[in-house]
Design an enzyme around this catalytic site. Structure first.
Site, mmCIF file in Angstrom:
data_model
loop_
_atom_site.group_PDB
_atom_site.id
_atom_site.type_symbol
_atom_site.label_atom_id
_atom_site.label_comp_id
_atom_site.label_asym_id
_atom_site.label_seq_id
_atom_site.Cartn_x
_atom_site.Cartn_y
_atom_site.Cartn_z
ATOM 1 N N THR A 156 0.791 -1.192 0.140
ATOM 2 C CA THR A 156 -0.051 -0.025 0.023
ATOM 3 C C THR A 156 1.037 1.149 0.071
ATOM 4 O OG1 THR A 156 -0.455 -0.313 2.505
ATOM 5 C CG2 THR A 156 -1.932 -1.150 0.939
ATOM 6 N N LYS A 182 4.526 -6.916 3.810
ATOM 7 C CA LYS A 182 4.047 -5.594 3.409
ATOM 8 C C LYS A 182 3.929 -4.767 4.836
ATOM 9 C CE LYS A 182 0.776 -3.353 3.100
ATOM 10 N NZ LYS A 182 -0.288 -2.526 4.099
ATOM 11 N N THR A 197 -1.179 -1.780 7.835
ATOM 12 C CA THR A 197 -1.419 -3.120 8.248
ATOM 13 C C THR A 197 -0.034 -3.822 7.794
ATOM 14 O OG1 THR A 197 -3.790 -3.113 7.629
ATOM 15 C CG2 THR A 197 -2.514 -5.272 7.661
ATOM 16 N N GLU A 280 6.938 4.716 6.639
ATOM 17 C CA GLU A 280 6.330 6.007 6.346
ATOM 18 C C GLU A 280 7.041 7.152 6.965
ATOM 19 O OE1 GLU A 280 1.610 4.404 5.744
ATOM 20 O OE2 GLU A 280 2.199 5.671 7.485
#
Length: 408
Positions: A156, A182, A197, A280
């Protein structure tokens, strides 16, 4: 002699096929539907999030693992929609995709293991997945390119694939492991046994029962995925799935299990580190090494307290050696210790010793260490022999920007 070692990407476990397509779930139009198939079926062990709010595929996945006794033939993963907080319609939609996948790949519906990742609370587009199944079946294969398709489609906000491989050599034969993961945000896994997630899929061609797989998976997860944090948020969808095809013909037994366990630990720790490294907005990966604790649980409790402190994480983002924040976070962790016995190091640089700032502390040196992409902070509590290593990261303006605009 049995050994575990890293293997080049060309090595994949036998008995599996992978593939992926664009089903139109992601607004970006990127790959968003991944599949792994064990044509001869596989035994499985799984661990799921301990969040009380769980996504539909977690509920369905738990049921399927229980109802089949740990047998899986198809792993079906979509990205772009978490299918969480979608009520009974979300459960029904998840089951609809499992039934369609079972029809496509000739198995019973509860041999299909579903996973989802993406935005919470958005109606789940089951029809897009069902419509894409004929096309995804054409993409299946057992080469590294096929495995990479699977690994890319599950992403994602990740910026890169996260994969790891290992091989166990046993008397001239091999057991191979491959893992794909991921995760870049909403990462503070709290995974327990069947009960943005992190999703982790582990494949091996060993011969093993579901019970054997669970016995090695649980401690491997505790040392890896349960020992990382990006932002302190535990996802509603976190899942780790370990599948064994048996295609190598080598059984997990007294002779092979130790080497297999070492290989599994290697793969899990690599994937866990890659998740934090691709977090992130991450600028610095920080390993918290807590030593001298009474128990491993207390060591981890202190590590989590520091890892989740906004003051510590923002200081790390600018390489600010404000070590007082480390002491404060350890102090409110709930673990009792004597500050007069505590020592703290940033890298090799002493910063705090036995109740006061170390006479060897050099702020410029500590700042230089903290400017590196990766470094270790060590706290010795001076009250036992237990320890833990916990991998975390800084908190940056980029993380805020990504998550302020995630759904819009």
């Amino acid at each position: 002699m049995e050994t575990a070692s890293e293997k080049q990407p060309q090595s994949l476990p036998k008995g599996f096929q992978w593939g992926a397509v664009k089903a139109g779930i992601k607004a970006s139009g990127n790959l968003d539907l991944a599949i792994a198939v064990a044509p001869g079926s596989a035994t499985a062990a799984a661990m799921f999030t301990r969040n009380q709010v769980v996504a539909a595929p977690v509920t369905v996945g738990r049921r399927h693992i229980a109802s089949t006794g740990g047998r899986v033939k198809v792993v079906l993963v979509n990205a772009g929609n978490a299918n969480c907080a979608t009520g009974q319609p979300g459960i029904d939609a998840c089951l609809q995709t499992c039934v369609a996948a079972a029809e496509t790949f000739h198995c019973i519906f509860d041999e299909v293991f579903p996973s989802s990742t993406g935005i919470i609370g958005v109606p789940f587009p089951a029809e897009k997945i069902v419509d894409a199944l004929p096309e995804i079946s054409k993409t299946l294969g057992d080469t590294p390119d096929h495995a990479n398709l699977f690994s890319r489609a599950i992403l994602t906000t990740d910026t890169r694939m996260k994969t790891a491989r290992a091989v166990v050599q046993i008397d001239g034969s091999e057991i191979t492991l491959f893992g794909a993961a991921k995760g870049a945000g909403m990462i503070h896994p709290q995974l327990g046994p069947p009960h943005a997630t992190m999703l982790v899929y582990l494949f091996t061609d060993a011969v093993a029962t579901s019970e054997q797989l669970q016995s090695v998976l649980s401690p491997a997860v505790e040392r890896s995925f349960n020992s990382i944090s990006i932002d302190g948020d535990t996802s509603t969808n976190d899942t780790v799935l370990l599948l064994a095809s048996g295609a190598s013909g080598i059984k997990l037994n007294e002779r092979s299990q130790e080497a297999f366990t070492n290989a599994l630990n290697l793969v899990c720790k690599s994937l866990a580190h890659q998740i934090v490294d691709d977090g992130e907005g991450v600028g610095h990966v920080v390993t918290l090494h807590i030593t001298g604790a009474r128990t491993p649980a207390e060591a981890k409790q202190i590590a989590k307290s520091i890892a989740h402190s906004p003051l510590c994480k923002t200081a790390w983002s600018s390489a600010d050696p404000n070590w007082g924040r480390l002491l404060a976070a350890a102090g409110y962790s709930g673990v009792e210790f004597d500050p007069g016995k505590l020592t703290v190091h940033i890298g090799p640089q002493p910063v705090f010793e036995f109740g006061v700032r170390s006479p060897l502390f050099n702020e410029a040196t500590a700042h230089a260490i903290m400017k590196q992409r990766e470094y270790t902070i060590t706290l010795n509590l001076g009250q036992g022999d237990a320890e833990c290593q916990f991998v975390t990261c800084d908190l940056t303006e980029e993380y805020v920007r990504i998550n302020a605009d995630y759904s819009t």
